[in-house]
Scaffold this motif. Structure first.
Motif, PDB file in Angstrom:
ATOM      1  N   ARG A 124       8.009   2.607   6.959  1.00 38.56           N
ATOM      2  CA  ARG A 124       6.878   3.727   7.077  1.00 38.56           C
ATOM      3  C   ARG A 124       6.210   3.155   8.635  1.00 38.56           C
ATOM      4  O   ARG A 124       5.703   4.328   9.286  1.00 38.56           O
ATOM      5  N   LEU A 181       2.437  13.451   8.687  1.00 40.48           N
ATOM      6  CA  LEU A 181       1.669  14.458   8.078  1.00 40.48           C
ATOM      7  C   LEU A 181       0.780  15.325   9.215  1.00 40.48           C
ATOM      8  O   LEU A 181       0.635  16.477   8.764  1.00 40.48           O
ATOM      9  N   LEU A 187       7.821   8.964   5.472  1.00 40.88           N
ATOM     10  CA  LEU A 187       7.538  10.333   6.113  1.00 40.88           C
ATOM     11  C   LEU A 187       5.836  10.570   6.118  1.00 40.88           C
ATOM     12  O   LEU A 187       5.344  11.287   6.852  1.00 40.88           O
ATOM     13  N   LEU A 188       5.216   9.768   5.280  1.00 42.37           N
ATOM     14  CA  LEU A 188       3.396   9.879   5.231  1.00 42.37           C
ATOM     15  C   LEU A 188       2.732   9.894   6.507  1.00 42.37           C
ATOM     16  O   LEU A 188       1.989  11.131   6.711  1.00 42.37           O
ATOM     17  N   PRO A 189       2.948   8.982   7.522  1.00 41.81           N
ATOM     18  CA  PRO A 189       2.711   8.976   8.682  1.00 41.81           C
ATOM     19  C   PRO A 189       2.669  10.289   9.519  1.00 41.81           C
ATOM     20  O   PRO A 189       1.951  10.687  10.636  1.00 41.81           O
ATOM     21  N   LEU A 243       2.107   4.578  -1.420  1.00 39.87           N
ATOM     22  CA  LEU A 243       1.471   5.602  -2.303  1.00 39.87           C
ATOM     23  C   LEU A 243       2.317   5.741  -3.687  1.00 39.87           C
ATOM     24  O   LEU A 243       3.483   6.018  -3.788  1.00 39.87           O
ATOM     25  N   PRO A 244       1.896   5.350  -4.690  1.00 43.46           N
ATOM     26  CA  PRO A 244       2.897   5.285  -5.992  1.00 43.46           C
ATOM     27  C   PRO A 244       3.212   6.661  -6.503  1.00 43.46           C
ATOM     28  O   PRO A 244       4.314   6.707  -6.986  1.00 43.46           O
ATOM     29  N   GLN A 245       2.583   7.811  -5.949  1.00 43.99           N
ATOM     30  CA  GLN A 245       3.155   9.213  -6.468  1.00 43.99           C
ATOM     31  C   GLN A 245       4.334   9.578  -5.605  1.00 43.99           C
ATOM     32  O   GLN A 245       4.851  10.384  -5.850  1.00 43.99           O
ATOM     33  N   LEU A 246       4.751   9.037  -4.488  1.00 50.15           N
ATOM     34  CA  LEU A 246       5.588   9.560  -3.477  1.00 50.15           C
ATOM     35  C   LEU A 246       6.765   8.629  -3.564  1.00 50.15           C
ATOM     36  O   LEU A 246       6.681   7.275  -3.841  1.00 50.15           O
ATOM     37  N   GLU A 253       9.429   9.845   1.230  1.00 53.13           N
ATOM     38  CA  GLU A 253       8.070  10.383   1.255  1.00 53.13           C
ATOM     39  C   GLU A 253       7.006   9.510   1.850  1.00 53.13           C
ATOM     40  O   GLU A 253       6.298   9.857   2.429  1.00 53.13           O
ATOM     41  N   HIS A 308       0.817  -1.192  -0.149  1.00 52.58           N
ATOM     42  CA  HIS A 308      -0.182   0.186   0.103  1.00 52.58           C
ATOM     43  C   HIS A 308       0.850   1.145   0.164  1.00 52.58           C
ATOM     44  O   HIS A 308       0.446   2.371   0.535  1.00 52.58           O
TER      45      HIS A 308
END
Lengths: 1093, 237
Positions: free
Chosen positions: B162, B115, B111-113, B101-104, B108, B99
């Motif tokens: 992550r 946010l 680092l998503l969590p 994110l393909p765009q990050l 990144e 899972h």
């Protein structure tokens, strides 16, 4: 990691997914900003027309058929004030082969050009003649060509007045055209604000004054600024057509060039010296007879004034009279004898009714008595200026044979000296008429500074000289002009909705493909608000970009609509030349509005996804949904199918539709159209309910499907709600767009009926110059060279006309001063002409006054609603020719009639308020078409009344022109709505794409089972084609039923080919969308590498 | 006494029976308590409720009855906003399918969590931590690579990093090696257990792979809605 970075990264990665949203928003923004730009363009076009019509003119002093001194312009002081003469006439060219009616003849000085936008004096030397471009175009002439101008010589008295002189006072001017005047030089000038271009011939003012025998006079003054106070300090008695004359006894007499003094003028004069002022009324009596002598004393002057006639014998009931010695001798009369006077009073249509009165002689005046002189008598046209009695032309039939030599001798010696005198009250009682009750006022001594004294007591409006704030009126008309921009926004509703729905669908589709991402974000603890902001942040940026693109597209949309209005739907806007005008704020606002709408729709549509739990989002894969009902339930339901809500609705709707069709036999007109429209609507409902039953039937276990098509169609039950929504939406949209044509108006349908919009009349006529004679009388027929038998097959209803602005749907401006028509109510009541839409139900409602003391009026319902923006009971303010404001009250409206554009009051009320408006200029003409060919009657009437500038239009044609406006709006709605439906069918592609994603695994199974790719593709296509065909067919069938009365009626203007084209376009677009979306199928049935371990 | 990270008591969870019969009982009066440093594998037949148990422990699902406490805070009655905070601060997830994110990029994604945290100082600090985590999982040279530029094992290791960025106390891994080959699977499990030990996490791994299970301190078998320890040592059930 920041929210902005996530938004931008996502935007960059998923940009292809967002293209649909981008274009959806762009279309929505384009529609809104384009409609606003269209509205601005229409306003700018009207403004441009007004600017070229008025130039620098702000106000006009308008006197109509009255004339003031041209020198008034110079006395007004600061500003540019230009006197002119404005008259109506006809202009013909090419040997009379081409004629232009309703033409303005404008006599102007050189400084008229200073009022134009160009601001240069007009080059119009003596003897010159210029025409404006519209007139030149109409006549097909150029400088050097010859034109013949016909107009009426102004009369001191209105032609309807007794003693107004001969009715035939036409002037013919032959001129060579020396110049064409364009709009920049006030070539388009006219007093009214409507889009009909003026036809004008320009002559030098002095030339026209000379031709009309009105040296130094004008009846129009154009100004860059004229206020009532300026005018009040500038006018002189001469501007009111008043002349003064010193009397032999040192007194002063004030007379009017118009014979009778207006009541307000008389009162003002009397008020100058209440004790000393002496009103005088001199009249022409036809004959004087008495028992004391045989024969008659023919046409004689009689004067009513005070101080001459002593009272009669006590107990005598007869009014006393003082007679001259000459009359006493002629009739053998002595004091105490009785004489009879016969005289004419004015009836309708210039009819004169002879009345008679007995008088008692109470005094005999010697011929050299100071009272016996000709100064009592005003200048009666055709009488006082003539040398011989037998040459009199007083405007009514005179028995010239009765004039004796002694009468000629009397005339030679005494001219207009009255032969008898009455008391003032008797004269008023016998001879008072709507033009006044005094021919002069005498003062024993000249009042000090008569001009100032009159200025303090009289307003120019009281004599019909009014200031018209042309520029203010123009601005007001523009402010309240037809909101065409808003109309186009309404017409574009389907495009807007389709674009927004498509945008929302595509955005949702993109979102659903990212449900796992959303679920992950929730699962790892990113707050919902941040996740939502990230997604909506993308939406904001896309919608902003779409809005920007929409701004540019909106310009194209506005230009396309203007092109349509100019070339396809020109009947909706008349001859208005459009200019494209961009208001940056409106464009920006419209785009922002589109952006906001799209964003709100997208935000609302995506709410459902955000509400899901992380788990739901994580496991929300492209799995086929399970059937929505269990087999056991289906079994129970099937037994009760006949009682299910869908069955009940379907049956009830069908029965309702059938019932309406059955009752339609006894209906007609709007009621018939309404019945069929309702029947069509019920059929639509029945069809949609029927689809529910079909889907239910398909869901039952039965024979296994025989073909892949059967499987596809059966798949419609998997998501019954979605299938129903798709087919229902398509059907409803197609129905709505097509069915509005049920309201097309057909001008030819039953046009000969009295109840129709034509009132049963064959022709609607207008004349440039008034017609004074009653064409239905032998005298009137002969006056125009008819053989009375020629007119046996026609009947004419004449209407008095106060010129004004066209308040019909052909005028986009808000009419400030609508045309006022005065009609004999009985002539329409006996015919039961026209159909009342509301309020009064009979023409007799026009008689008298309303309960509130207002003048009752009847207007066409369209005029009331759209042009005047009034309803039954509302009032309109007018100013009569005495300068007094009065109100007319709407008591009734007519249904879609040829009388659209005017306000109708009774002729009696009209004459009361506008006594000086002579003759008739509007006509409703009945033709017995069984006895005579209407076309030949039209040609005959037009030819014989050529000098009056009569033009006849078939009533059905006039009605068609009005109907075409509404029909054009319907065409616009159909075109734009159809475009919206076509756009909406593209949404089918989105639905198909969603199906593919949801059923990936299942479709992969089909592949594994050996079905060729085309069969798998057809599986998806057939399901959606079934819904598309069902929706379009149902919508079209229902719409066809709704418009059936229009379809079967010839001349209805029902555009069946366009309807078919629209349906075909919707079908083809939907088909294209389905095929395009299903083209991705082969890729989806392969396992995606990116998901591989 | 070691700190209790997660304590599930008398959990009861059922699933509706599409065939119309009685509901299917997935968890029947199940209790489990884990302390810091505990590593646990939950095995069982397919469809027995292993992932359901994991989802309950991770506050992604709610039990029909029973209670769950994370770091002493009861979670079964909390609203989504509070649960998000708990998941953000205390729980790390490793899914079978990464899972990402393909765009990050990998960095990144790690680092998503973070946010939710706006503090600039915290951002600098976690960036350093993210780089260290990626280095720890052997991806220091893949910081700027997007998921489609990583191998399956690399993606899963990114997912592990992550899961650890917010220094959770509880690490839940649902079939973390399900999509990996044997070599990658071995490496990932070793990584998980090592990091759990180093950071004092409680690690719960749902797996049907006995090799993976054997790497955990305690192996539970879920059957008939009940947990039974196959090698009871330290963890209570």
């Amino acid at each position: 990691m920041s929210l902005c970075r996530l938004i931008l990264r996502s935007l960059a990665y998923y940009w292809q997914h967002h293209v649909g949203l981008l274009f959806g928003v762009a279309i929505a923004s384009a529609v809104v900003s384009g409609s606003l730009t269209l509205g601005d363009s229409v306003t700018a076009s009207l403004q441009k027309l007004e600017d070229s019509r008025l130039g620098r003119i702000r106000d006009a002093l308008v006197a109509g058929d009255r004339f003031f001194t041209a020198g008034l312009a110079a006395r007004l002081g600061a500003g540019t004030h230009v006197p002119a003469i404005l008259a109506q006439g006809t202009v013909s060219a090419k040997g009379g082969k081409i004629r232009a009616n309703q033409t303005q003849v404008l006599g102007v000085p050189a400084n008229f050009g200073l009022l134009s936008e160009a601001g240069v004096p007009m080059d119009l030397p003596p003897g010159a003649c210029a025409v404006n471009r519209n007139l030149a175009q109409r006549l097909g002439i150029a400088p050097g060509d010859t034109v013949v101008i016909r107009m009426e010589k102004p009369s001191p008295l209105p032609k309807d007045a007794p003693l107004s002189g001969s009715a035939d006072n036409d002037i013919t001017i032959r001129k060579q055209v020396t110049a064409l005047i364009d709009d920049a030089h006030l070539g388009g000038f006219k007093l009214s604000t409507d889009q009909l271009p003026a036809r004008t011939v320009f002559l030098p003012l002095r030339d026209l004054q000379s031709t009309l025998a009105l040296p130094g006079k004008a009846n129009l003054l154009l100004s860059t600024g004229c206020t009532p106070s300026l005018l009040n300090n500038a006018w002189t008695p001469a501007d009111f057509s008043l002349t003064t004359q010193l009397l032999g006894d040192g007194g002063l007499e004030v007379k009017s060039d118009r014979v009778f003094l207006k009541p307000a003028v008389e009162q003002a004069l009397v008020d100058l010296a209440p004790e000393g002022a002496q009103p005088v009324l001199t009249y022409l009596v036809n004959a004087i007879t008495s028992a004391t002598a045989t024969g008659t004393t023919p046409v004689s002057m009689a004067t009513a004034t005070r101080g001459i006639v002593p009272e009669g014998r006590t107990g005598s009931l007869l009014p006393p009279a003082a007679i001259t010695q000459w009359l006493a001798k002629d009739r053998g009369l002595a004091v105490g004898d009785t004489l009879t006077i016969r005289y004419f009073v004015v009836g309708d249509r210039r009819t004169l009714v002879e009345a008679s009165t007995d008088l008692e002689v109470t005094r005999i005046l010697a011929m050299d008595a100071p009272e016996v002189n000709a100064t009592w008598t005003p200048e009666f046209p055709g009488v006082t200026g003539v040398d011989n009695c037998r040459d009199w032309e007083p405007g009514f039939a005179v028995d010239l044979a009765a004039i004796r030599d002694k009468d000629e001798a009397y005339w030679d010696t005494y001219r207009g000296t009255p032969k008898l005198f009455l008391r003032p009250e008797d004269g008023t009682r016998f001879w008072q008429n709507r033009f006044g009750k005094a021919t002069s006022v005498r003062f024993p001594r000249a009042p000090a500074d008569l001009t100032k004294a009159l200025r303090d007591r009289l307003a120019p409006a009281s004599v019909g000289i009014v200031i018209r704030p042309l520029r203010t009126d123009s601005d007001a008309a523009l402010d309240d002009a037809l909101p065409l921009g808003s109309y186009f926004l309404y017409f574009s509703w389907f495009i807007l909705m389709a674009a927004l729905i498509l945008a929302a669908l595509l955005f949702l589709f993109c979102l659903e493909s990212r449900t796992r991402q959303l679920g992950l974000q929730k699962a790892i603890g990113i707050p919902l608000r941040l996740t939502r902001r990230a997604i909506l942040g993308e939406a904001v940026l896309i919608t902003a970009a779409g809005a920007f693109l929409g701004m540019l597209l909106g310009i194209g949309y506005a230009k396309a609509c203007l092109w349509g209005l100019t070339h396809l739907w020109q009947e909706a806007t008349g001859a208005l030349p459009f200019v494209f005008h961009l208001q940056p704020l409106h464009v920006l606002g419209g785009s922002l509005a589109g952006m906001l709408c799209a964003f709100l729709v997208v935000a609302l549509a995506s709410r459902g996804i955000f509400k899901k739990t992380p788990l739901q989002l994580l496991i929300a894969a492209a799995n086929s949904p399970l059937p929505t009902s269990s087999p056991a339930k289906k079994h129970r339901l099937s037994r009760l199918a006949i009682l299910s809500p869908a069955s009940c609705v379907a049956v009830a709707s069908l029965l309702g539709s059938a019932a309406l069709l059955a009752t339609s036999r006894i209906l007609s007109g709007q009621a018939l159209m309404g019945a069929f429209f309702a029947a069509g609507t019920l059929l639509l409902i029945a069809g949609i309910s029927g689809l529910v039953l079909i889907l239910r039937r398909l869901d039952r276990p039965g024979l296994p499907p025989a073909t892949i098509t059967h499987v596809g169609i059966r798949n419609t039950v998997r998501r019954r709600g979605r299938s129903l929504a798709v087919a229902g939406l398509i059907a409803s949209s197609v129905f709505l767009v097509a069915a509005v044509n049920a309201f097309r108006l057909n001008p030819t349908h039953q046009a000969s009926l009295r109840s129709s919009g034509t009132g049963g009349f064959a022709f609607f006529g207008e004349s440039s110059l008034p017609v004074y004679h009653d064409l239905e009388t032998p005298e009137g027929a002969r006056a125009f060279g008819f053989d009375p038998e020629e007119l046996d097959a026609i009947a004419v209803v004449p209407l008095r006309t106060l010129p004004g602005e066209d308040a019909s749907c052909l005028n986009l401006n808000h009419a400030q001063r609508p045309v006022l028509l005065g009609v004999d109510p009985g002539s329409l009541a006996t015919r039961e002409a026209f159909t009342f839409a509301g309020g009064a139900t009979t023409w007799q409602s026009l008689i008298g006054l309303t309960a509130k003391g207002h003048i009752p009026a009847i207007v066409d319902s369209n005029t009331a609603t759209y042009a005047l923006k009034k309803k039954i009971g509302d009032t309109l303010a007018f100013t009569d020719e005495h300068g007094q404001e009065f109100k007319i009250e709407l008591v009734g409206t007519l249904s879609n009639s040829i009388l659209q554009g005017s306000v109708l009051i009774s002729e009696e009320n009209f004459i009361l308020r506008f006594p000086s408006t002579p003759g008739y200029r509007t006509f409703l003409i009945d033709v017995d078409s069984a006895a005579v060919d209407p076309a030949s009657i039209s040609a005959l009437l037009t030819r014989q009344l050529f000098a009056r500038g009569l033009s006849l239009q078939p009533a059905s044609e006039r009605l068609a022109a009005f109907h075409n406006v509404q029909n054009s709006y319907l065409s616009i709605f159909t075109a734009l709505g159809g475009l919206g439906v076509v756009l909406g069918t593209l949404g089918l592609g989105v639905v198909v794409a969603r199906h593919l994603i949801e059923r990936q695994g299942e479709l992969a199974l089909f592949r594994a089972l050996g079905f060729p790719p085309w069969h798998i593709r057809w599986l998806v296509i057939s399901e959606n084609i079934f819904l598309l065909i069902f929706g379009i067919a149902l919508g079209l069938l229902s719409a066809l039923l709704s418009v059936w009365p229009q379809v079967v009626t010839p001349g209805s203007g029902m555009d069946l080919p366009s309807m078919a084209l629209f349906a075909a376009a919707a079908f083809l677009c939907g088909l294209a969308a389905i095929f395009a979306a299903s083209a991705k199928l082969p890729k989806l049935t392969a396992i995606s590498r990116s998901e591989a371990p | 006494m070691p700190e209790s990270i997660v304590a599930a008591r008398s959990l009861h969870k059922t699933f509706p029976n599409a065939g119309g019969g009685d509901a299917i009982v997935l968890l029947d009066d199940l209790s489990l308590e884990l302390a810091a440093g505990d590593t646990v594998a939950i095995t069982g037949a397919s469809g027995c409720g292993k992932s359901t148990l994991l989802n309950l422990l991770g506050t992604l699902d709610t039990p029909d009855s029973g209670s769950i406490e994370i770091m002493g805070e009861r979670t079964d009655h909390l609203k989504e906003k509070a649960l998000a905070r708990i998941r953000s601060e205390m729980i790390g997830f490793v899914f079978q399918l990464h899972h990402l994110l393909p765009q990050l990029s990998a960095l990144e994604n790690v680092l998503l969590p973070t946010l939710a945290r706006r503090d600039p100082a915290h951002r600098r600090e976690v960036r350093e931590r993210a780089e260290n985590l990626l280095a720890a999982v052997g991806l220091s040279d893949r910081l700027c690579h997007r998921p489609d530029q990583l191998s399956g094992g690399e993606r899963q290791r990114t997912a592990v990093a992550r899961a650890l960025i917010n220094t959770p106390r509880l690490l839940l891994a649902d079939e973390p090696t399900g999509a990996l080959d044997e070599r990658n699977a071995e490496g990932l499990v070793a990584l998980l257990t090592q990091l759990a030990l180093e950071d004092g996490l409680a690690l719960v791994t749902v797996t049907h792979d006995p090799e993976v299970a054997s790497q955990m301190e305690t192996i539970f078998r879920l059957s008939g809605g009940k947990l039974s320890a196959l090698n009871p040592s330290g963890s209570k059930s």
